[in-house]
Design an enzyme around this catalytic site. Sequence first.
Site, mmCIF file in Angstrom:
data_model
loop_
_atom_site.group_PDB
_atom_site.id
_atom_site.type_symbol
_atom_site.label_atom_id
_atom_site.label_comp_id
_atom_site.label_asym_id
_atom_site.label_seq_id
_atom_site.Cartn_x
_atom_site.Cartn_y
_atom_site.Cartn_z
ATOM 1 N N LYS A 61 44.909 48.807 53.291
ATOM 2 C CA LYS A 61 44.175 48.789 52.029
ATOM 3 C C LYS A 61 43.644 50.158 51.627
ATOM 4 O O LYS A 61 43.727 50.546 50.461
ATOM 5 C CB LYS A 61 43.026 47.770 52.120
ATOM 6 C CG LYS A 61 43.473 46.342 52.426
ATOM 7 C CD LYS A 61 44.401 45.802 51.350
ATOM 8 C CE LYS A 61 44.793 44.363 51.615
ATOM 9 N NZ LYS A 61 46.037 44.217 52.350
ATOM 10 N N GLY A 88 23.977 40.741 54.909
ATOM 11 C CA GLY A 88 23.111 41.174 53.819
ATOM 12 C C GLY A 88 22.050 42.180 54.210
ATOM 13 O O GLY A 88 21.306 42.662 53.356
ATOM 14 N N GLU A 106 46.840 42.820 42.289
ATOM 15 C CA GLU A 106 45.574 42.118 42.081
ATOM 16 C C GLU A 106 44.482 43.113 41.681
ATOM 17 O O GLU A 106 44.336 44.182 42.285
ATOM 18 C CB GLU A 106 45.170 41.370 43.351
ATOM 19 C CG GLU A 106 46.179 40.304 43.764
ATOM 20 C CD GLU A 106 45.662 39.421 44.893
ATOM 21 O OE1 GLU A 106 44.640 39.789 45.510
ATOM 22 O OE2 GLU A 106 46.285 38.374 45.141
ATOM 23 N N ARG A 150 55.270 40.052 47.746
ATOM 24 C CA ARG A 150 56.047 38.819 47.919
ATOM 25 C C ARG A 150 55.846 37.961 46.680
ATOM 26 O O ARG A 150 55.078 38.309 45.781
ATOM 27 C CB ARG A 150 55.549 38.046 49.148
ATOM 28 C CG ARG A 150 54.043 37.795 49.099
ATOM 29 C CD ARG A 150 53.550 36.873 50.181
ATOM 30 N NE ARG A 150 52.104 36.866 50.300
ATOM 31 C CZ ARG A 150 51.265 36.231 49.506
ATOM 32 N NH1 ARG A 150 51.737 35.551 48.475
ATOM 33 N NH2 ARG A 150 49.963 36.272 49.710
#
Length: 646
Positions: free
Chosen positions: A116, A165, A274, A296
């Site tokens: 990524k 968090g 995306e 894909r």
Amino acid sequence: MFERILMANRGEIACRVIRSARAMGVEVVAVYSDADRDSAHVALANRAVHIGGASPAESYLRGEAIIAAALETGAQAIHPGYGFLSENPDFVEAVEAAGLVFIGPSATAIRAMGLKDAAKALMEKAGVPVVPGYHGANQDPEHLAGAADAIGYPVLIKAVAGGGGKGMRLVERPQDFMDALESAQGEARTAFGNAAVLIEKFVQKPRHIEVQVFGDGTRAVHLFERDCSLQRRHQKVIEEAPAPGMTPEMRASMGQAAVRAAEAIGYSGAGTVEFIVDGSEGLRTDRFWFMEMNTRLQVEHPVTEAITGVDLVEWQLRVASGEGLPRQQEELSINGHAFEARLYAEDVPKGFLPATGRLTHLMFPDGCRADSGVRAGDEISPWYDPMIAKVITHGPSRAVALRRLAAALGATEVAGTVTNLGFLGALAGHAGFAQGEVDTGLIARDIDSLVVPPEAGPREMALAVLAGLGLLDNKSQDAGFFLWQPLERELRLIHGGEEIAVRLATLSSNAHDLRIGEVPVKARQVAGQWRLDDHPAPAVAIDGHRITVFARYGLTFDLVDPLAREGAAGGDATLIEAPMPGLVKAVYAAPGQAVTKGDRLAVLEAMKMEHSLLAARDGVVAEVLVSAGDQVSAGAALVRLEEENA
């Protein structure tokens, strides 16, 4: 064009690819595991090869076995579907080394998008917008404040070593940055022993919008966008195309960015770029950022096919066999709107846990496209994804397509396992969703109202009784009594863990009066169709004592005959038997004990309910055949009374 290809997958996507390939005149070889020997994709293929055990590691992830099957059967190419080996560059190289064609992108392209951080750097270089952020080592407060200014407010300060968090602060104005930074660093230092933070752009109303691309290795086109914002825990639930609120300017910007991404890596075949989109102020050309590329065919590709009229699998085979792009960008256009809902075998009240079981009934209505890899009688295996089908609808407008989706889900019939059908129906009827108010947080915000189990009404209960007794098709042996007088009896249903008493009066083979509590229901057969209080009866499916009424996305009932509960095996009710499988919770009878009719002899736990088994007549206990804690099957003898003449 290929003469024969091998489908290196299973289930829904295998069936989908096989149908398109065979429609093109291409033969298809299927592969299957032990668990899939009798599956739908095996039946659809021209030929099938067994490749191993039930687990994916023993079968669908065995690249060498798949390649060997292709070579053995004379297949020229391998289609990976999605999942399993579809994005494994080592498998792609092994396929090509064997002299076969991989129907998809190159190993180089898959690797380029596999990491990524590297993919984002590559996209930034190609001019594709990426989520602004600072992940550097310089932790000087002034440097961090400058990074926040460059990113643009609002921003998130996040602890590098964070989680749960802790060490995270949302900052909406520059003047609040320093105080928030000090607080976040202090919390991070206490919680993790590391005060380092990173700065990221905060997306206020995130939407997941992706663009379908298709390349030939040099050039690429886009087939417009899909909105996949309706998600639960990052899993897509309902997808649509085009995206609600999309403007021509935004579509052009996103499409061009996606094409740049594909061409930057020499992409070939179908792929999806995306983007994360900030929808807080509508869709703006400066508010979308690259997230990742799926190299894909996507699960949700049918909505793109519906609005473009393109068969993406056909395109995959044509380009992989050496053809150029079947259409140029200016030849592609949008026609109407489409939705896809993912129907799964999962237990919604138990937190959407995957479910298994044999599908005793499966039917989809006309007017929708249902892509499925299972049939009635098939098992939902614990080894694989529990998808039953994708239900796809198309219409001239978003409103019409959504109404068609709601109608299709309402008319879908599934029995044999629990499903998320009611949840999908609730989403299709969600007022905000209908108005186009979509973002990734919608389901989480409204989850309580979306998972309310449907309630069965008196008519559904009445129908379940009639179906369970075989009275809907006049197969009941009680029909002979109709000639003289109404046959009356009391029966009990179990639904949702509760027991319901139903009084039935049979007037004739096509007329019955029922009473559920104080509510009467008249069942009449008119012109071959059953009606309940003059309402058409929905369809039913019967599997043993389990009855599914196809109303309100499927209501399940278990019919318990009180005569069986009393254990009347013969005319003198000597033997008390278990009316259904269950656990013996308690035994109150003892040999030699005198009992009277109605005395409680044992308690059986079944269907999450306790059921008292009563003496059917006066008598003396001759034998107790079970003990508390025993697991018994339906019809098991529990207590025997002495013969009345003994």
